[in-house]
Scaffold this motif. Sequence first.
Motif, short mmCIF file in Angstrom:
data_model
loop_
_atom_site.label_atom_id
_atom_site.label_comp_id
_atom_site.label_asym_id
_atom_site.label_seq_id
_atom_site.Cartn_x
_atom_site.Cartn_y
_atom_site.Cartn_z
N MET A 1 19.58 0.49 -0.66
CA MET A 1 20.49 -0.59 -0.26
C MET A 1 21.76 -0.62 -1.10
SD MET A 1 17.88 -3.74 0.35
CE MET A 1 19.28 -4.86 0.58
N HIS A 2 21.68 -0.11 -2.33
CA HIS A 2 22.82 -0.22 -3.24
C HIS A 2 23.33 1.15 -3.65
CE1 HIS A 2 20.45 -3.98 -3.80
NE2 HIS A 2 21.63 -4.51 -3.66
N SER A 3 23.29 2.12 -2.75
CA SER A 3 23.76 3.47 -3.04
C SER A 3 25.28 3.53 -2.92
CB SER A 3 23.11 4.47 -2.08
OG SER A 3 23.56 4.23 -0.77
N TYR A 4 25.83 4.68 -3.35
CA TYR A 4 27.27 4.88 -3.18
C TYR A 4 27.63 4.97 -1.70
CZ TYR A 4 27.64 5.73 -8.19
OH TYR A 4 27.63 5.57 -9.55
N ALA A 5 26.74 5.52 -0.90
CA ALA A 5 27.00 5.57 0.55
C ALA A 5 27.08 4.16 1.12
CB ALA A 5 25.91 6.37 1.25
N ALA A 6 26.23 3.27 0.61
CA ALA A 6 26.27 1.88 1.08
C ALA A 6 27.59 1.22 0.70
CB ALA A 6 25.09 1.10 0.51
N VAL A 7 28.11 1.58 -0.47
CA VAL A 7 29.41 1.04 -0.88
C VAL A 7 30.49 1.43 0.13
CG1 VAL A 7 31.25 1.23 -2.61
CG2 VAL A 7 28.88 0.93 -3.33
N LEU A 8 30.52 2.70 0.50
CA LEU A 8 31.56 3.19 1.41
C LEU A 8 31.32 2.76 2.85
CD1 LEU A 8 32.04 6.79 -0.02
CD2 LEU A 8 33.45 4.76 -0.41
N ARG A 9 30.07 2.41 3.18
CA ARG A 9 29.79 1.93 4.54
C ARG A 9 30.14 0.46 4.73
NH1 ARG A 9 24.90 5.09 4.28
NH2 ARG A 9 23.77 3.18 3.70
N THR A 10 30.42 -0.24 3.65
CA THR A 10 30.84 -1.63 3.76
C THR A 10 32.10 -1.72 4.61
OG1 THR A 10 29.93 -2.10 1.57
CG2 THR A 10 31.53 -3.67 2.45
N PRO A 11 32.15 -2.66 5.56
CA PRO A 11 33.34 -2.76 6.43
C PRO A 11 34.64 -2.81 5.64
CG PRO A 11 31.60 -4.20 7.23
CD PRO A 11 31.11 -3.64 5.91
N HIS A 12 35.57 -1.96 6.03
CA HIS A 12 36.93 -1.86 5.47
C HIS A 12 36.97 -1.19 4.09
CE1 HIS A 12 37.84 -4.46 8.77
NE2 HIS A 12 37.25 -5.50 8.24
N ALA A 13 35.82 -0.85 3.52
CA ALA A 13 35.82 -0.27 2.17
C ALA A 13 36.44 1.12 2.16
CB ALA A 13 34.41 -0.23 1.60
N LEU A 14 36.03 1.97 3.09
CA LEU A 14 36.49 3.36 3.07
C LEU A 14 37.99 3.45 3.32
CD1 LEU A 14 35.68 6.28 2.75
CD2 LEU A 14 35.16 6.37 5.19
N SER A 15 38.49 2.71 4.29
CA SER A 15 39.92 2.78 4.60
C SER A 15 40.76 2.20 3.47
CB SER A 15 40.22 2.04 5.91
OG SER A 15 39.84 0.67 5.81
N THR A 16 40.30 1.10 2.89
CA THR A 16 41.03 0.48 1.78
C THR A 16 41.02 1.38 0.55
OG1 THR A 16 40.40 -1.71 2.59
CG2 THR A 16 41.20 -1.57 0.33
N PHE A 17 39.86 1.94 0.23
CA PHE A 17 39.73 2.83 -0.92
C PHE A 17 40.55 4.10 -0.70
CE2 PHE A 17 36.66 5.64 -3.51
CZ PHE A 17 37.34 5.37 -4.69
N GLY A 18 40.53 4.63 0.51
CA GLY A 18 41.32 5.82 0.81
C GLY A 18 42.80 5.59 0.63
N ALA A 19 43.29 4.42 1.06
CA ALA A 19 44.71 4.09 0.88
C ALA A 19 45.06 4.00 -0.60
CB ALA A 19 45.02 2.77 1.59
N ALA A 20 44.18 3.36 -1.37
CA ALA A 20 44.43 3.23 -2.81
C ALA A 20 44.45 4.60 -3.49
CB ALA A 20 43.37 2.34 -3.45
N LEU A 21 43.53 5.47 -3.11
CA LEU A 21 43.49 6.79 -3.72
C LEU A 21 44.73 7.61 -3.37
CD1 LEU A 21 39.75 7.88 -3.31
CD2 LEU A 21 40.90 6.97 -5.33
N LEU A 22 45.22 7.47 -2.15
CA LEU A 22 46.43 8.19 -1.76
C LEU A 22 47.60 7.76 -2.64
CD1 LEU A 22 47.81 10.14 0.22
CD2 LEU A 22 48.29 8.16 1.69
N GLY A 23 47.75 6.46 -2.83
CA GLY A 23 48.82 5.98 -3.70
C GLY A 23 48.62 6.37 -5.15
N ARG A 24 47.38 6.33 -5.62
CA ARG A 24 47.11 6.64 -7.02
C ARG A 24 47.20 8.14 -7.31
NH1 ARG A 24 41.76 2.99 -7.20
NH2 ARG A 24 41.50 3.51 -9.40
#
Length: 403
Positions: A1-24
């Motif tokens: 339930m608390h895996s890294y995959a679960a973190v990225l499956r959280t709604p809007h997490a992957l797109s938000t994190f991807g945008a931040a990584l692109l800028g960073r």
Amino acid sequence: MHSYAAVLRTPHALSTFGAALLGRLSYGTVSLSLALAAKNASGSLAVAGTALALFGATSVVLSPVRAALVDRYGPCRALVPMAVVYAALLTVFALVTRDHPGAGAGTSAVTLGTLAVCAGACTPPLGPTMRTLWSQLMPDRRMLQRAYSLDGVAEELLLVAGPLLVGILVAYAEPAAGVAVSAALVLVGTVALALSPVPFPVRRGSGRRGSARRERTTRTRPRGLGQPVLAAAGVGLCLGGLDLLAIAFTEEQHRPGAVAWILAALSAGSAVGGLAYGAVSWRSAARPRLALICAALGAALAAAGLAPNVYALGAAAAVAGLFVAPALTTAYLIADETAAPDARTQAGAWVNTAVNAGSSGGTALVGVLVGRLPLSLCFVLVAAPALVCAAVTLHGENHRERH
């Protein structure tokens, strides 16, 4: 339930994190690009170094101020304007440093320094903003720990990948192209991050009640942030000193090319340690845990001074790296717990500023010590900040338990 995959499956997490990584990713490319472009335009390595130092200093020192603006006005009203101005200044820097091959020609040192200072002052705090959004996305503290660990490891990989990208760019284009690409990355990534549907806790309140709340937050924040900021500064001092010590050690061993592998081992150890740390559901409190991690980091660095060759130092650097990402992850978690919901970005920025300032201080300190003291003793002195931080924190925890 608390895996890294679960973190990225959280709604809007992957797109938000991807945008931040692109800028960073821009932060991984911009420093080397600025230095190469300034050197190409001025014909002076000293001018390039000064411009880069000015850029880094204003970026680090003013980071909490910019983060406070994001807390006050939100990403759309604060982060996007910063990114627009920052990208525009980088673009101007790229324009004034292009087409000036050869030494002695081109842009003046004053122009380069002024542009570097202004750009550094406007650097958007994407890392602290993303960590605030993680705290909104992950109300469960175990999930937040995994998110912070994933964030820290990804950021470190970007800092490794950034110079490699610049190396590819300058092989086919002039150095100013790297500055222009950095501007484009940060602008696109920041706008995408600001448009994320994740709600951002903007600071509210005006008049007497709002002023009282801000005064109360300002009054209590330094006590809670003291340990994570101190720990982050200690980790930064260790890392900044280790970079220079690795260079001195490999030169003493007549293997200067091995320094890249030693620093890569440090980064690899940090990535492994960060992912492993985030995967564990810790039962102990974060503050004493941070002290123990800092103690382990300091002990590993002190032991590294006993390395007989570059292979042993690489192994020691990998072991020390195992504690770097966990220390910073825990510091950010404590800062997030300490801060009011509408001051999390600024709290995270203080930790980030402490790391960067500590790294610069560690490099400067070792630069003075190397050549005057034995390298083994220099390693012990570089390890001292982490050990002192651990001792101070554990003493404070014991004092609070008794009272």
